[in-house]
Scaffold this active site. Structure first.
Site, mmCIF file in Angstrom:
data_model
loop_
_atom_site.group_PDB
_atom_site.id
_atom_site.type_symbol
_atom_site.label_atom_id
_atom_site.label_comp_id
_atom_site.label_asym_id
_atom_site.label_seq_id
_atom_site.Cartn_x
_atom_site.Cartn_y
_atom_site.Cartn_z
ATOM 1 N N HIS A 1 128.617 -9.967 99.432
ATOM 2 C CA HIS A 1 129.624 -9.562 98.439
ATOM 3 C C HIS A 1 129.058 -8.556 97.429
ATOM 4 C CE1 HIS A 1 128.107 -12.838 95.668
ATOM 5 N NE2 HIS A 1 128.481 -11.971 94.761
ATOM 6 N N GLU B 1 110.103 -5.760 88.744
ATOM 7 C CA GLU B 1 110.718 -5.751 87.408
ATOM 8 C C GLU B 1 110.573 -7.120 86.751
ATOM 9 O OE1 GLU B 1 111.459 -4.543 84.633
ATOM 10 O OE2 GLU B 1 113.161 -3.244 85.124
ATOM 11 N N ASP C 1 105.941 -3.852 81.322
ATOM 12 C CA ASP C 1 105.913 -5.254 80.918
ATOM 13 C C ASP C 1 104.489 -5.705 80.644
ATOM 14 O OD1 ASP C 1 108.691 -5.863 81.197
ATOM 15 O OD2 ASP C 1 108.422 -5.712 83.362
ATOM 16 N N ASP D 1 128.006 -14.895 103.596
ATOM 17 C CA ASP D 1 127.753 -13.996 102.467
ATOM 18 C C ASP D 1 126.278 -13.573 102.475
ATOM 19 O OD1 ASP D 1 128.087 -12.562 100.186
ATOM 20 O OD2 ASP D 1 128.406 -14.280 98.848
ATOM 21 N N SER E 1 123.901 -12.843 91.399
ATOM 22 C CA SER E 1 124.516 -12.767 92.708
ATOM 23 C C SER E 1 123.522 -12.097 93.652
ATOM 24 C CB SER E 1 125.785 -11.923 92.638
ATOM 25 O OG SER E 1 126.736 -12.582 91.837
#
Ligand code: NAG
Ligand code: NAG
Ligand code: NAG
Length: 367
Positions: free
Chosen positions: A162, A182, A190, A222, A318
């Protein structure tokens, strides 16, 4: 002369590298990869024990490879072995499920695991397989991030269908690249206690493969694979996660603990600049199915988990990972798919059950 020798050595290393690592032979004459000891989960876990035996310590010393003065951390030849003539490997571990997927000496390792971590914030380099998907909006140049994914080898990221479906791309823009390594999206570099990570790495997307049956039933299949435009170089902040078959996992047991991590990005909201994590527990499939019965039909290819308090996978993103720590390595158990009333303790979050899609994954990746 020194420079030439160094260049030659570099070429030699690059040529023999699998992914980014040089292969080597350990004292049991088993082939492994030469890595910094914190990246070698089996040997590092011996060091972490309160009383390693003399034999174990000698084994570690004799496992040293690539002796270099460039780093204060020794390199060791990493295999699942932790002692002479013994292996921690179960028979299943020896099954090579796909030569394109990394074995447990490479995947799922976490330097951060032995550090004491408080609260929900991740430490630098924790869950180094997590990537952010970058979308180019139709009306702008500035890339946006809405979803996450997990690096499974040096060329592929697994995410939720999705996140990359035609409908989503029509609304949010094309997924043009992924950002690896990241931690804090607000910071360019960082750092923690004076140690800094290299800048995140951005790699263009070469191809997206969405599960053929996604969209035929609400919230089923999904899952999607993103092929990167080039191979990723592994580093302490960029590493692949293990798939369940890599460690011989075939099903989930009741009570299984998972960790879900992310920046809290979904297609509609965004919560944290820093990668967060949350512990959740497996929810019996029958229970979850009944709970959702009036809304959506769930099957074995779904995996439900819930936290003890609010938060749930709203702390994940997600497409991001639901992870199980199994025999010293992190395994990708689920992909954040959907949840009702995000944050409600009465509704477990629903994940794509990676166990159901390992064959699909191996059939859809190529060198
Ligand atoms: C490992 O096993 C071989 C053959 O069984 C034996 O010859 C060797 O001494 C063993 N190595 C160590 C370090 O125990
Ligand atoms: C962890 O997250 C939960 C839910 O988002 C929050 O209520 C809690 O205060 C956090 N704990 C810490 C130590 O930050
Ligand atoms: C993230 O980076 C920003 C900008 O450098 C900084 O102000 C903020 O404190 C960082 N957050 C954390 C939790 O380290």
């Amino acid at each position: 002369m020194k420079v030439i020798a160094a260049v030659l050595l570099c070429l030699l290393i690059i040529r023999t590298a699998h992914g980014q690592y040089v292969s080597c032979t350990n004292p049991n004459q088993r082939t492994g990869y030469c890595v910094n000891i914190p990246l070698c989960v089996p040997l590092n876990s011996v060091l972490a024990k309160s009383n390693p035996t003399d034999s174990e310590m000698r084994f570690i010393r004799e496992s040293r490879c690539l002796v270099s003065d460039q780093s204060d951390l020794p390199f060791v030849c990493c295999t699942p072995d932790t002692d002479y003539n013994t292996t921690r490997a179960r028979p299943n571990d020896e099954v090579i499920h796909s030569t394109l997927l990394p074995d447990r000496s490479i995947c799922g390792g976490d330097i951060a695991y032995n550090q004491i971590t408080k609260g929900n914030e991740t430490v630098l380099t924790e869950f180094a397989w997590m990537v952010l998907l970058e979308y180019r909006p139709h009306d702008g140049q500035q890339l946006r991030t809405y979803c996450a994914g997990s690096l499974i080898n040096n060329r592929y990221v697994v995410t939720a269908a999705h996140c990359v479906s035609a409908a989503t791309r029509a609304r949010k823009g094309d997924v043009v690249s992924v950002r690896l390594g990241e931690h804090n999206t607000s910071a360019v570099v960082d750092c923690l206690n004076g140690r800094c990570l290299p800048e995140p790495v951005q790699i263009a997307v070469e191809e997206i493969r969405i599960h053929e049956s996604f969209g035929t039933r609400l919230f089923w299949n999904d899952i999607a694979l993103i092929r990167l435009a080039r191979e990723v170089a592994y580093s302490p902040s960029i590493r692949p996660v293990c798939l369940p078959s890599t460690v011989g996992l075939q099903n989930w047991q009741s009570g299984q603990a998972f960790t879900v991590a992310g920046w809290g990005r979904t297609l509609t909201s965004e919560s944290s600049p820093v990668k967060m994590k949350l512990r959740v527990t497996y929810v019996e499939p029958g229970l979850c199915r009944r709970k959702y019965a009036s809304i959506v039909v769930l099957g074995d290819s779904h995996l439900c988990a819930e936290g003890r308090s609010r938060g749930d996978s709203c702390d994940g993103d997600s497409g991001g990972p639901l992870m199980a720590f199994h025999e010293g390595v992190w395994v990708l158990g689920g992909i954040v798919s959907f949840g009702l009333n995000c944050g409600s303790r009465f509704w477990p979050a629903v994940y794509t059950n990676v166990l159901s899609y390992e064959t699909w994954i191996t059939q859809n990746i190529r060198p």
